[in-house]
Write an enzyme that holds these catalytic residues in place. Structure first.
Site, PDB file in Angstrom:
ATOM      1  N   LYS A   1       0.822  -1.208   0.000  1.00 50.18           N
ATOM      2  CA  LYS A   1       0.000   0.000   0.000  1.00 50.18           C
ATOM      3  C   LYS A   1       0.855   1.257   0.000  1.00 50.18           C
ATOM      4  CE  LYS A   1      -1.564  -1.493   3.785  1.00 50.18           C
ATOM      5  NZ  LYS A   1      -2.204  -1.759   5.081  1.00 50.18           N
TER       6      LYS A   1
ATOM      7  N   GLY B   1      -6.664   3.530  11.771  1.00 52.17           N
ATOM      8  CA  GLY B   1      -7.439   2.329  11.442  1.00 52.17           C
ATOM      9  C   GLY B   1      -7.626   2.067   9.957  1.00 52.17           C
ATOM     10  N   THR B   2      -6.924   2.813   9.109  1.00 49.92           N
ATOM     11  CA  THR B   2      -7.113   2.596   7.658  1.00 49.92           C
ATOM     12  C   THR B   2      -6.614   1.215   7.220  1.00 49.92           C
ATOM     13  OG1 THR B   2      -5.082   3.860   7.336  1.00 49.92           O
ATOM     14  CG2 THR B   2      -7.127   4.990   6.843  1.00 49.92           C
ATOM     15  N   GLY B   3      -5.488   0.768   7.794  1.00 46.77           N
ATOM     16  CA  GLY B   3      -4.936  -0.547   7.411  1.00 46.77           C
ATOM     17  C   GLY B   3      -5.889  -1.666   7.789  1.00 46.77           C
ATOM     18  N   CYS B   4      -6.432  -1.590   9.000  1.00 51.18           N
ATOM     19  CA  CYS B   4      -7.389  -2.601   9.479  1.00 51.18           C
ATOM     20  C   CYS B   4      -8.619  -2.612   8.569  1.00 51.18           C
ATOM     21  CB  CYS B   4      -7.844  -2.291  10.896  1.00 51.18           C
ATOM     22  SG  CYS B   4      -6.516  -2.024  12.067  1.00 51.18           S
TER      23      CYS B   4
ATOM     24  N   THR C   1      -6.506   9.118   9.711  1.00 45.86           N
ATOM     25  CA  THR C   1      -6.191   7.856   9.050  1.00 45.86           C
ATOM     26  C   THR C   1      -6.054   6.708  10.049  1.00 45.86           C
ATOM     27  OG1 THR C   1      -3.879   8.536   9.167  1.00 45.86           O
ATOM     28  CG2 THR C   1      -5.022   8.912   7.077  1.00 45.86           C
TER      29      THR C   1
END
Ligand code: PXL
Length: 252
Positions: A165, A199-202, A197
């Protein structure tokens, strides 16, 4: 109704971890069950304490969920240590459904979510998952890359598909690269400017698991999930003293 299982840690501030996973699944119209690996005391500024569950309790959660109903995809987030990773490995070895692993090591606020000695164990999960979703730093760490350039990332050789990403973040575009072993595909969207941003990965990895549960192709799943995250960031409610949470209800 499609059903996913998320294996992850709790974020007391509600923006990342299992809370982000549940909110994402709701936005996608997918049911989510959750196996908790750890509980964190945190807010948008960072994590101050972590309690990790033992293997026996995590195994019992798997048992109760899977002996009751069928699940269509799995998302794996925070694993904390080797014991948790080995317990999860024994479970996923026998699953024949899409599995998305977010190789979480450090939170966006810089807090450690994986013990240093667990990196090698984490790599041992790769043969049993469909896709991993590292950011460029995690990709460098996991695959011993000399840098985070597209050239280095393109050379990743893994036993599963890899979505790196946000490579080349200085441009006006947010670019993710999917390495499948057969081809390399790029996904670009206009970069959403904003500091909310958390928690964007989760949320991204759960969006992918929901999409794969719905049987859409991996390319379409990445396009749909990436759009969802961009929109959820631009509609963020903007609160908290650090990087605030995204708006899962306004991702479509
Ligand atoms: O985004 C990674 C992550 C995963 N799991 C938990 C977290 C975070 C980041 O804060 O808190 C529980």
């Amino acid at each position: 109704m499609k059903k996913i299982l998320t294996i992850a840690g709790s974020d007391s501030s509600g923006g990342a971890g299992i809370q982000a996973d549940i909110k994402t699944a709701e936005a996608f119209g997918v049911y989510s069950a959750s196996v908790l690996t750890a509980v964190t005391a945190q807010n948008t500024l960072g994590v101050s304490m972590v309690k990790v569950f033992d293997g026996e309790f995590i195994k019992e959660q798997f048992y109760k969920v899977t002996t009751d109903f069928q699940i269509d995809a799995i998302k794996i987030g925070m694993l904390a240590n080797c014991e948790v990773i080995e317990t999860v490995k024994e479970f996923i070895k026998y699953q024949k459904i899409p599995i998305v692993l977010d190789p979480v090591s450090i939170s966006r606020a810089g807090s450690k979510l994986l013990e240093d000695d667990a990196i090698e164990s984490l790599k041992g999960l790769f043969p049993y998952v469909s896709l991993i979703t590292p950011n460029r730093y995690e990709a460098k760490l996991l695959f011993d890359l000399k840098d985070t350039s597209l050239e280095s990332i393109s050379k990743i050789n893994a036993p599963c598909k890899v979505l790196v990403k946000n490579i080349e973040p200085s441009s006006n575009f947010s670019k993710d690269v999917l390495i499948t072993g057969e081809k390399i595909e790029s996904f670009e969207d206009v970069m959403v400017i904003g500091s909310n941003t958390h928690g964007t990965g989760c949320s991204y990895s759960t969006a992918l698991a929901c999409s794969l549960a719905e049987n859409i192709s991996l390319s379409q799943a990445v396009k749909k999930s990436k759009k969802f995250i961009g929109k959820a960031i631009s509609n963020a409610p903007d609160f908290g003293k650090g990087n605030g949470p995204i708006n899962h209800k306004k991702g479509f």
